[in-house]
Structures are given as structure tokens and as C-alpha cells.
Motif scaffolding. Structure first.
Motif, short mmCIF file in Angstrom:
data_model
loop_
_atom_site.label_atom_id
_atom_site.label_comp_id
_atom_site.label_asym_id
_atom_site.label_seq_id
_atom_site.Cartn_x
_atom_site.Cartn_y
_atom_site.Cartn_z
N LEU A 163 0.83 -1.20 0.00
CA LEU A 163 0.00 0.00 0.00
C LEU A 163 0.87 1.26 0.00
CD1 LEU A 163 -2.99 -0.98 2.31
CD2 LEU A 163 -2.64 -1.35 -0.14
N LYS A 164 0.28 2.37 -0.45
CA LYS A 164 1.07 3.57 -0.75
C LYS A 164 1.27 4.49 0.45
CE LYS A 164 -1.05 3.58 -5.35
NZ LYS A 164 -1.98 4.32 -6.24
N ASN A 165 0.36 4.45 1.39
CA ASN A 165 0.35 5.47 2.42
C ASN A 165 0.88 5.00 3.78
OD1 ASN A 165 -0.82 7.44 0.68
ND2 ASN A 165 -2.79 6.42 0.94
N THR A 166 1.65 3.94 3.76
CA THR A 166 2.29 3.47 4.99
C THR A 166 3.27 4.52 5.49
OG1 THR A 166 2.10 1.17 4.28
CG2 THR A 166 3.71 1.65 6.00
N LEU A 167 3.19 4.82 6.77
CA LEU A 167 4.10 5.81 7.36
C LEU A 167 5.55 5.35 7.17
CD1 LEU A 167 2.10 6.51 10.62
CD2 LEU A 167 2.27 7.98 8.60
N LYS A 168 6.42 6.30 6.85
CA LYS A 168 7.78 5.96 6.44
C LYS A 168 8.56 5.17 7.50
CE LYS A 168 8.27 9.77 3.16
NZ LYS A 168 9.00 11.00 2.80
N TYR A 169 8.34 5.51 8.77
CA TYR A 169 9.16 4.85 9.80
C TYR A 169 8.84 3.37 9.96
CZ TYR A 169 5.18 5.59 13.04
OH TYR A 169 3.95 5.59 13.65
N TYR A 170 7.71 2.93 9.37
CA TYR A 170 7.37 1.50 9.49
C TYR A 170 8.38 0.62 8.78
CZ TYR A 170 2.92 1.81 11.94
OH TYR A 170 1.95 1.98 12.90
N LYS A 171 9.07 1.16 7.78
CA LYS A 171 10.04 0.32 7.08
C LYS A 171 11.21 -0.06 7.97
CE LYS A 171 12.68 4.04 4.81
NZ LYS A 171 13.07 4.62 3.51
N TYR A 172 11.39 0.70 9.05
CA TYR A 172 12.47 0.40 9.99
C TYR A 172 12.02 -0.52 11.13
CZ TYR A 172 14.48 4.47 7.66
OH TYR A 172 14.95 5.35 6.71
N ILE A 173 10.71 -0.60 11.36
CA ILE A 173 10.25 -1.37 12.53
C ILE A 173 9.35 -2.55 12.19
CG2 ILE A 173 10.45 0.62 14.06
CD1 ILE A 173 7.42 0.97 13.86
N SER A 174 8.92 -2.66 10.92
CA SER A 174 7.99 -3.73 10.57
C SER A 174 8.55 -5.12 10.84
CB SER A 174 7.58 -3.62 9.09
OG SER A 174 6.71 -2.53 8.90
N TRP A 175 9.87 -5.24 10.75
CA TRP A 175 10.50 -6.55 10.96
C TRP A 175 10.30 -7.06 12.39
CZ3 TRP A 175 14.28 -7.24 14.66
CH2 TRP A 175 14.86 -6.07 15.19
N THR A 176 9.97 -6.15 13.31
CA THR A 176 9.80 -6.55 14.71
C THR A 176 8.41 -7.14 14.99
OG1 THR A 176 8.95 -4.38 15.44
CG2 THR A 176 11.35 -4.70 15.43
N TYR A 177 7.52 -7.12 13.99
CA TYR A 177 6.13 -7.52 14.20
C TYR A 177 5.99 -8.91 14.84
CZ TYR A 177 1.27 -8.67 13.03
OH TYR A 177 -0.05 -9.07 13.08
N PRO A 178 6.68 -9.95 14.34
CA PRO A 178 6.52 -11.27 14.98
C PRO A 178 6.90 -11.27 16.46
CG PRO A 178 7.62 -11.47 12.86
CD PRO A 178 7.59 -10.01 13.18
#
Length: 222
Positions: A163-178
Motif C-alpha cells: 500500500l502507498k500510504n504506509t508511514l515511512k518509519y514503518y520500514k524500519y520497525i515492521s520486521w519486529t512484528y513477529p
């Protein structure tokens, strides 16, 4: 609710609204979607219509366009950072209630799902400004003559890929989701689960009007 969902979505140019819109366009239970926003959501689809308005503080001209819908997923929001309580109240509570009141006048069979937040203060008396305002917004929405009102209180939401409107900082923290899911299960969900939960709450109802993260997961079947 009988029949298919005809949904209005606000905030679709933001991360949460875009994620909810994505799930609605995928769902066979959703017949049509009207996006109301200040700028284009960036999506085209046969089920989708879009209306642009310059200012959510003046929505009187929208009235005729809002007829015929039986659900509203209100994902429009603003950060309280740098705002006084009066300013935040004006941009959060008043805009939400004005929109919901119009819908209640047009169709009392409407289901209204409001994106609030984890930690919202239902007493309206706590020390955290945004939580008080959100709490009053929830409480006042519950008083309107609508078929169903749900206050969704998500915590961390894992964005939907692509999706296009994901907040930019999520690319640095999404890996922590599990890891976050395992450590803080009551605070973490995916944006996909939020969208599915709204659709299912509309269709089948839910015994709680305050929808916490654990309830989002129940509704989403996670």
C-alpha cells in the motif's frame, strides 16, 4: 445487518484508512465504497467512488452524496502533538460528531466504526489530553441514533504490504512484528485484521462497543 455493505470511508489517504479501504474492495460482502477526503486516495476500483472536500469543518454540502450508505468507517485522524486541547477537540471530536450526526439523520440503520486508540480514556477525566478527547468522542458517538457504533482501539498495526500510504518509519520497525505479537499480544494487530474486523462487526454485530486489540482479533478470526 441484512444485505451487503455500502460503506463510507474517511481518511483513506492515510495509512489506516487506506488499509481499511483495501479490505473493503477485496471483500465480497462490500457492495460499494464512497471515499470522502481532502485529497485523492490514489486508488481506482469499480466499487469505488470518491468525493474531495476542502474542509471537514464544513460538510453541509455533502448531505445528498451520503444517502444510501449503511456503514461508515471513520479513519480520519490528527496527531495531538503541538495542539492545545481546544484545537485538538475541534479537529477530532467536532469533525467526527458532525459527520456522524448527518449519517444518523440520513439512515439510522448505519453502522459507524470510529478509529480511536489504545489507552483512550472513557472517563474523560484522566491526565492525558488526547485520551480524554477521544474518550468523549467515543461516548458522544454512542448516544447517536445509529444502528451500531463501535469504537476501535488499535495499538500497533502492522501495515499491509504494497500500500502507498504506509508511514515511512514503518520500514524500519515492521520486521519486529513477529516479536511484538509474542511479547505484547494485547497491543499488536495487523491493519488487515482491523479492516476485516470492521466488516464483520457491521455484518454480524459484536457484544462490545469498545473494540480493543483482542476483540479485533476475535472479529478477524485470528
Amino acid at each position: 445487518m441484512k444485505g451487503k455493505i455500502r460503506a463510507i470511508i474517511t481518511g483513506a489517504s492515510g495509512m489506516v484508512g487506506e488499509g481499511v479501504l483495501h479490505e473493503c474492495l477485496k471483500s465480497d460482502s462490500v457492495e460499494s465504497v464512497l471515499v470522502v477526503g481532502r485529497k485523492h486516495c490514489g486508488t481506482t476500483h469499480p466499487k469505488l467512488k470518491e468525493i474531495l472536500i476542502p474542509d471537514f469543518k464544513d460538510i453541509s454540502s455533502l448531505r445528498e452524496n451520503l444517502k444510501g450508505y449503511n456503514a461508515c468507517y471513520f479513519c480520519l485522524g490528527v496527531s495531538s502533538i503541538g495542539l492545545t486541547e481546544e484545537q485538538y477537540f475541534d479537529l477530532s471530536h467536532r469533525i467526527t460528531l458532525d459527520f456522524a450526526k448527518i449519517l444518523s439523520e440520513l439512515n439510522q440503520e448505519t453502522t459507524f466504526c470510529y478509529v480511536s486508540g489504545s489507552g483512550t480514556d472513557s472517563t474523560e477525566k484522566g491526565s492525558v489530553m488526547w485520551a480524554r478527547v477521544k474518550g468523549k468522542t467515543e461516548n458522544d458517538l454512542m448516544k447517536l441514533p445509529l444502528a451500531q457504533v463501535f469504537a476501535f482501539r488499535p495499538g500497533y498495526m502492522q501495515p499491509t504490504k504494497g500500500l502507498k500510504n504506509t508511514l515511512k518509519y514503518y520500514k524500519y520497525i515492521s520486521w519486529t512484528y513477529p516479536f511484538l505479537k509474542g511479547i505484547f499480544p494485547g497491543f499488536v494487530s495487523s491493519l488487515e485484521e482491523v479492516g476485516i474486523a470492521m466488516i464483520r462487526a457491521t455484518l454480524q454485530g459484536y457484544p462490545k462497543k469498545i473494540v480493543e486489540v483482542k476483540d479485533i482479533k476475535v472479529l478477524a478470526g485470528s
